[in-house]
Design an enzyme around this catalytic site. Structure first.
Site, PDB file in Angstrom:
ATOM      1  N   HIS A   1       0.844  -1.198   0.000  1.00 51.16           N
ATOM      2  CA  HIS A   1       0.000   0.000   0.000  1.00 51.16           C
ATOM      3  C   HIS A   1       0.883   1.254   0.000  1.00 51.16           C
ATOM      4  O   HIS A   1       0.809   2.075   0.922  1.00 51.16           O
ATOM      5  CB  HIS A   1      -0.943   0.031   1.208  1.00 51.16           C
ATOM      6  CG  HIS A   1      -2.151  -0.846   1.064  1.00 51.16           C
ATOM      7  ND1 HIS A   1      -2.983  -1.121   2.128  1.00 51.16           N
ATOM      8  CD2 HIS A   1      -2.677  -1.497   0.008  1.00 51.16           C
ATOM      9  CE1 HIS A   1      -3.956  -1.922   1.728  1.00 51.16           C
ATOM     10  NE2 HIS A   1      -3.793  -2.162   0.442  1.00 51.16           N
TER      11      HIS A   1
ATOM     12  N   ALA B   1       2.548   1.415   5.876  1.00 43.81           N
ATOM     13  CA  ALA B   1       2.119   0.943   7.193  1.00 43.81           C
ATOM     14  C   ALA B   1       1.405  -0.397   7.085  1.00 43.81           C
ATOM     15  O   ALA B   1       0.961  -0.938   8.101  1.00 43.81           O
ATOM     16  CB  ALA B   1       1.202   1.976   7.851  1.00 43.81           C
ATOM     17  N   HIS B   2       1.288  -0.923   5.855  1.00 39.82           N
ATOM     18  CA  HIS B   2       0.574  -2.181   5.616  1.00 39.82           C
ATOM     19  C   HIS B   2       1.443  -3.071   4.733  1.00 39.82           C
ATOM     20  O   HIS B   2       1.759  -2.699   3.608  1.00 39.82           O
ATOM     21  CB  HIS B   2      -0.770  -1.941   4.907  1.00 39.82           C
ATOM     22  CG  HIS B   2      -1.608  -0.882   5.539  1.00 39.82           C
ATOM     23  ND1 HIS B   2      -2.441  -0.061   4.812  1.00 39.82           N
ATOM     24  CD2 HIS B   2      -1.742  -0.505   6.829  1.00 39.82           C
ATOM     25  CE1 HIS B   2      -3.046   0.778   5.622  1.00 39.82           C
ATOM     26  NE2 HIS B   2      -2.643   0.534   6.854  1.00 39.82           N
ATOM     27  N   GLN B   3       1.794  -4.245   5.236  1.00 38.02           N
ATOM     28  CA  GLN B   3       2.585  -5.193   4.450  1.00 38.02           C
ATOM     29  C   GLN B   3       1.781  -6.483   4.318  1.00 38.02           C
ATOM     30  O   GLN B   3       1.227  -6.972   5.302  1.00 38.02           O
ATOM     31  CB  GLN B   3       3.929  -5.456   5.129  1.00 38.02           C
ATOM     32  CG  GLN B   3       4.753  -4.194   5.348  1.00 38.02           C
ATOM     33  CD  GLN B   3       4.441  -3.471   6.651  1.00 38.02           C
ATOM     34  OE1 GLN B   3       4.350  -4.106   7.706  1.00 38.02           O
ATOM     35  NE2 GLN B   3       4.272  -2.156   6.610  1.00 38.02           N
TER      36      GLN B   3
END
Length: 668
Positions: free
Chosen positions: A425, A594-596
């Site tokens: 993201h 902040a999103h994996q």
């Protein structure tokens, strides 16, 4: 291991003073806020190769040959005058040599974060000149509701289910299985913090609650990655947005990855169940300045905006609660945010689960094609390593999409798609100056979303427009640096700044591998396709800022293209038109995640998906994955609720020992 010599310390102080010079109003220079001990600790969290590279960078800056990198005098950095030092850094920032851009960004981010994020109100440093008050509500100290294990000598544990990780995935699995009567052991790499432990000071909390002390990044240094590493994981530090997975994404996963359970009523019930448990609601409707700007600007342009559901309870209309909400990304000292720390992990503990924090799992143990437990190292309060051996009937890995594939690779799994398809993201920040005081560090970090641009050009890919936390340390890293004076003065305006983020659903992914020591290495290059969608989002965010009344808009490129507006009318639209034609190479602009997701993806084709539909690895029996790495592709929304729902769904199968086909058939 990286170490700071006296010469390196003096060099870093000189660099900090160049990045952040003193101002006539008394704003102090960068070295006054440079905590060298914390800088050294952050570098030591990096893989060995990155530590060595940073040391070589500092050594280069101490040599006369440094002049060859910027066609300047053959002098070391500390022997240059003030103007020459700044010119060198400007040259590196704009260099065509990737390593020089990488070096510039690494030094800039460290110096500015430590200065702006590490200042205390009682110390004569940055905060007082920014209008930033810092956290002002002191929580009442209270007993810890969870009692964790504290082994003092090498220990062997036995359990039915070992859960590795305690965030949105691991916390849910632990709570569900413990409540169902399973003997559960939870191992968490990070610490257990509660109440007063959450100081909500940026540098302190980034160093305590985030992986790599908040300095996790891609190998080329171009993408900063925020990942929770504490009890509760990402649910302890996230922005409290509780988005349901869009139907078009679930349909895509079912269709393109042969994973039909994502569109079943059973998966929907898992979504409903976790939403109830973590108190998802839209009852709190007070916005801070930048969320109100996103609402007002979007509405004026005829674009739909919506309230973001949030997992909070116990809120009142008080100003104290409003202010405190802005700091919960640095740990919620008041227990308002209903992450796994306050819900599923508490349930697990109350039903007999044992929880072991400050413990890193080196590998999952495997015998005859079956998972049998794990080998780990617990760090005692005095720093001593304590060897931990776990014997378990089943192992559930939920360390996140960076650490989970690294652990599985260390454990000997070799699936060709393990670690691939990394989605991030990718996100940029579009900041703007408003005539009125914004104080965007107070109130919910995100309470409003604009989804107009989420499905661009007839595809399932695009960008969401939201708002980020805007505490000075993080703000200093995302705002481009052209000169010391320019950047310092820009931060001095922090109380008038409002920021939007452009969160891109990326189609094309990266990869996680491991080095010789088993540490994760992250590679990711933003594709042309995804960059085009991101820039459409940037354009939209800028137009919304203007419509909301901003006077100046700062575009997210290292050259700092700047828009000027008057009475809601953009005065220099050509600057916005030229944005796609700038160079967008790594480290020429600030990119964050902040999103994996998706590095151990679930699907019906075992040749291309490391996980079966029930979450079990295709290579090893009784070894399951229950975190965002299991997503077939990225979720397109803040993923907490999707992770929790998938973990809940996986846990139901684990309770019954069923495959996903048996599970859905039994419910039907």
């Amino acid at each position: 291991m990286f170490s700071l010599t006296p010469a390196r310390s003096l060099l870093l102080q000189a660099l900090a003073d160049t990045f952040i010079p003193t101002l006539p109003d008394g704003s102090p220079a960068g070295s006054t806020g440079l905590n060298l001990e914390k800088l050294e600790a952050a570098i030591r969290e990096q893989p060995e190769g990155a530590q060595n590279e940073f040391g070589q960078l500092l050594d280069l800056l101490e040599k006369p040959l440094l002049g060859l990198t910027w066609f300047g005098p053959l002098k070391s950095f500390r022997k240059l005058d003030t103007a020459q030092r700044e010119h060198l850094l400007q040259s590196w920032a704009a260099s065509n040599v990737p390593q020089l851009r990488k070096g510039f960004q690494a030094l800039r981010k460290l110096c500015t974060l430590l200065y702006y994020g590490g200042s205390m109100t009682e110390v004569p440093a940055a905060w007082g000149h920014l209008g930033y008050p810092g956290p002002d509500e002191k929580p009442v100290d209270s007993p810890r509701p969870i009692r964790t294990l504290h082994p003092t000598k090498d220990t062997v544990y036995e359990c039915d289910v070992l859960v590795i990780g305690s965030g949105a995935g691991g916390g849910v699995v632990a709570g569900e299985l413990a409540e169902a009567g399973f003997d559960v052991l939870v191992i968490e790499k990070g610490p257990y913090c509660h109440g007063c432990d959450f100081t909500q000071r940026e540098v302190d909390m980034l160093g305590t609650l985030y992986d790599a002390k908040g300095t996790l990044c891609t190998q080329d240094g171009s993408i900063g990655i925020l990942a929770g590493s504490c009890l509760g994981g990402g649910t302890t530090v996230n922005w409290a947005g509780a988005f349901r997975t869009p139907d078009y994404v679930l349909q895509e996963w079912a269709r393109e990855h042969n994973a039909p359970h994502f569109t079943t009523l059973e998966f929907k019930e898992s979504l409903n169940a976790v939403a109830r448990t973590i108190s998802v609601n839209t009852n709190y409707t007070r916005h801070n300045g930048q969320n109100q700007a996103l609402w007002d600007g979007s509405t004026k342009l005829g674009q739909e905006v919506k309230l973001i559901p949030r997992n909070e309870k116990g809120l009142t209309d008080s100003d104290a609660h409003f202010r405190s909400l802005g700091y919960t990304t640095l740990g919620d000292a008041h227990g308002i945010k209903q992450g796994t720390l306050n819900t599923y992990l508490l349930t697990a503990f109350e039903h007999g689960a044992r929880i072991l924090a400050d413990t890193k799992v080196d590998r999952v143990t495997i015998a005859n094609g079956r998972a049998t437990g794990a080998s780990a190292v617990h760090t005692a309060p005095d720093g001593r390593p304590v060897q931990i051996t776990v014997r378990a009937r089943r192992v559930v890995v939920a360390g996140g999409a960076i650490q989970t594939p690294a652990l599985l690779l260390r454990s000997g799994l070799k699936h060709p798609h393990l670690g691939r398809h990394l989605h991030l993201h990718p996100t940029v920040v579009v900041g703007a100056r408003y005539p009125q005081v914004m104080n965007s560090w107070h109130g919910p970090s995100m309470s409003v979303v604009n989804d107009t641009y989420t499905m661009l050009h007839g595809t399932n890919f695009g960008a969401k427009l939201e708002t980020p936390p805007t505490h000075p340390g993080l703000l200093s890293m995302v705002l481009p640096w052209l000169s010391g004076k320019q950047h310092h003065e820009l931060l001095r305006d922090a109380d008038h700044l409002g920021s939007f983020i452009v969160l891109t659903r990326d189609r094309d992914g990266g990869r996680v591998t491991i080095d010789k020591n088993g540490a994760p290495l992250i590679d990711y290059t933003l594709s042309d396709f995804d960059r085009a969608n991101l820039l459409e989002g940037v354009r939209a965010a800028a137009q919304i800022h203007v419509a909301a009344g901003a006077s100046t808009v700062y575009l997210p490129h290292g050259t700092l293209p700047t828009l000027h507006a008057n009475d809601g009318i953009l005065q220099n639209p050509k600057v916005l038109d030229k944005l796609p034609h700038l160079s967008w190479k790594p480290n020429q602009f600030g990119l964050y995640s902040a999103h994996q997701m998706s590095t151990c993806r679930m699907g019906g084709d075992a040749a291309t998906h490391p996980l079966k539909l029930n979450g079990e690895t295709v290579e090893v029996e009784n070894l399951f994955v229950a975190d965002a790495s299991a997503f077939p592709a990225c979720s397109g929304v803040n993923p907490m609720l999707t992770i929790m729902a998938l973990a809940h769904f996986t846990a139901q199968g684990l309770k019954a020992g069923q495959t996903v086909e048996q599970q859905t058939a039994a419910v039907a």
